[in-house]
Design an enzyme around this catalytic site. Sequence first.
Site, PDB file in Angstrom:
ATOM      1  N   TYR A   1      12.838 -24.893 -47.226  1.00  0.00           N
ATOM      2  CA  TYR A   1      12.110 -23.666 -46.888  1.00  0.00           C
ATOM      3  C   TYR A   1      11.602 -23.029 -48.184  1.00  0.00           C
ATOM      4  CZ  TYR A   1      11.127 -19.541 -43.947  1.00  0.00           C
ATOM      5  OH  TYR A   1      10.523 -18.515 -43.257  1.00  0.00           O
TER       6      TYR A   1
ATOM      7  N   ILE B   1      22.842 -22.303 -55.920  1.00  0.00           N
ATOM      8  CA  ILE B   1      22.940 -20.904 -55.487  1.00  0.00           C
ATOM      9  C   ILE B   1      21.829 -20.616 -54.484  1.00  0.00           C
ATOM     10  CG2 ILE B   1      22.943 -18.493 -56.209  1.00  0.00           C
ATOM     11  CD1 ILE B   1      23.800 -19.379 -58.973  1.00  0.00           C
TER      12      ILE B   1
ATOM     13  N   CYS C   1      21.787 -22.308 -51.144  1.00  0.00           N
ATOM     14  CA  CYS C   1      21.602 -23.740 -50.860  1.00  0.00           C
ATOM     15  C   CYS C   1      20.857 -24.026 -49.566  1.00  0.00           C
ATOM     16  CB  CYS C   1      22.958 -24.442 -50.839  1.00  0.00           C
ATOM     17  SG  CYS C   1      24.053 -23.896 -49.494  1.00  0.00           S
ATOM     18  N   GLY C   2      20.531 -22.987 -48.781  1.00  0.00           N
ATOM     19  CA  GLY C   2      19.799 -23.224 -47.543  1.00  0.00           C
ATOM     20  C   GLY C   2      20.584 -24.102 -46.587  1.00  0.00           C
ATOM     21  N   TRP C   3      19.873 -25.056 -45.974  1.00  0.00           N
ATOM     22  CA  TRP C   3      20.492 -25.956 -45.001  1.00  0.00           C
ATOM     23  C   TRP C   3      21.030 -27.228 -45.649  1.00  0.00           C
ATOM     24  CZ3 TRP C   3      15.998 -23.190 -44.051  1.00  0.00           C
ATOM     25  CH2 TRP C   3      16.069 -22.243 -43.026  1.00  0.00           C
TER      26      TRP C   3
ATOM     27  N   ILE D   1      24.416 -17.195 -47.804  1.00  0.00           N
ATOM     28  CA  ILE D   1      24.897 -16.021 -47.076  1.00  0.00           C
ATOM     29  C   ILE D   1      24.491 -16.088 -45.608  1.00  0.00           C
ATOM     30  CG2 ILE D   1      24.997 -14.492 -49.074  1.00  0.00           C
ATOM     31  CD1 ILE D   1      22.251 -13.376 -48.160  1.00  0.00           C
TER      32      ILE D   1
ATOM     33  N   GLU E   1      24.391 -19.704 -40.124  1.00  0.00           N
ATOM     34  CA  GLU E   1      23.683 -20.818 -39.497  1.00  0.00           C
ATOM     35  C   GLU E   1      23.340 -21.899 -40.516  1.00  0.00           C
ATOM     36  OE1 GLU E   1      22.746 -21.405 -36.104  1.00  0.00           O
ATOM     37  OE2 GLU E   1      24.381 -19.966 -35.947  1.00  0.00           O
ATOM     38  N   GLN E   2      22.943 -21.481 -41.714  1.00  0.00           N
ATOM     39  CA  GLN E   2      22.647 -22.454 -42.756  1.00  0.00           C
ATOM     40  C   GLN E   2      23.910 -23.206 -43.163  1.00  0.00           C
ATOM     41  OE1 GLN E   2      20.681 -20.317 -45.960  1.00  0.00           O
ATOM     42  NE2 GLN E   2      18.668 -20.817 -45.141  1.00  0.00           N
TER      43      GLN E   2
ATOM     44  N   CYS F   1       0.816 -15.207 -45.978  1.00  0.00           N
ATOM     45  CA  CYS F   1       1.355 -15.724 -47.237  1.00  0.00           C
ATOM     46  C   CYS F   1       0.473 -16.849 -47.791  1.00  0.00           C
ATOM     47  CB  CYS F   1       2.785 -16.204 -47.040  1.00  0.00           C
ATOM     48  SG  CYS F   1       3.969 -14.863 -46.764  1.00  0.00           S
TER      49      CYS F   1
END
Length: 382
Positions: free
Chosen positions: A137, A174, A176-178, A198, A201-202, A354
């Site tokens: 992501y 730091i 780390c996502g999924w 944090i 779900e990840q 974006c």
Amino acid sequence: MSSSFIEEVSFEENHWYRITREMLDKAGIKINGGQPWDIQIKNPDFFKRVMQEGSLGLGESYMDGWWECERLDMFFHRALLAKLDQQLPHHLKDTLRVAAARLTNLQSRKRAWLVGKEHYDLGNDLFSLMLDPFMQYSCGWWKTADTLASAQEAKLKLICDKLQLAPGMTLLDIGCGWGGLAQFAAQRYGVRVTGVTISAEQQKLAIERCADLDVTILLEDYRDLNEQFDRIVSVGMFEHVGPKNYATYFNVVERNLKPDGLFLLHCIGANKTSDHVDPWIDKYIFPNGCLPSVRHIAEAHEPYFVMEDWHNFGADYDRTLMAWNERFLTAWPQLAEKYGERFKRMFTYYLNACAGAFRARDLQLWQVVFSHGVADGMRVPH
């Protein structure tokens, strides 16, 4: 007499319409025009709402179906090139939000978990369908890639090569996502990885992804880390740290990095140093986020590290976001019942806005490599 003519006449009598039209003309955007970047107005109250509420009114009125645009990415590209965002009025709430960012720590230990719950915990089903197989992501590296999957794999390889990973090393991720980078580094480079997130779900999916690898995934605030690693990486997380915590962040990295270690920071960057946060993005997408500037990073790292390399490939984020948008729309029939039409409008608005911002070079993507001082210097691959 056509209904479109009647609508145009009624618009002309609207003071807010005239102001909006004059602004949009500077960007070559027409109201009810025939180009894909032109806006089609469904509710005449749109003009007053946007002129009074700025960015928040623009985004929320789109979510409410008050206006349409065939190519939102083109609309935002043109609007930002013409710097229309700097001409929109600042709502009182925006002013208060900026003041709050300056006076309080919006990314404190307690508040830092909010973005995990509000955004990253939206659902692994959504992100699994929208992202690539490594569920990255963050910006892909399109130098030689022609698909989202190959661009993200190239980005992962670029990071690992810049860090000069070798078998047996320890790597701290730091944010780390999924777990895609942790999986890639452990499988391809033979390193032992500790990932921190944090988002519950990840963490859940990252643990599943890395079940057979030498990888540990922690649900923890980065400020609680206290262990030495050969290498540290942080991808797409620094945007959530906040200016009041930049010194703490670099202190934590320095504390956890071995004397001969390397640290790679991968983050979106702003062209200008500011505490300003787009109010729509803050409310609906990334609460309490703040994009760092070159000055932010330069001042924060100065007491701790040597900056070995600074690499900007922000233009690649445009292509990444448009690929996500395409995959999101393709997957929408599987998501519609759970998330609903208003969420679809919100999410497509976010992705296209974006993309337009990166295309206009209003936003950047940086990879910065730090060390405690490599004796003979570094040759960093680009």
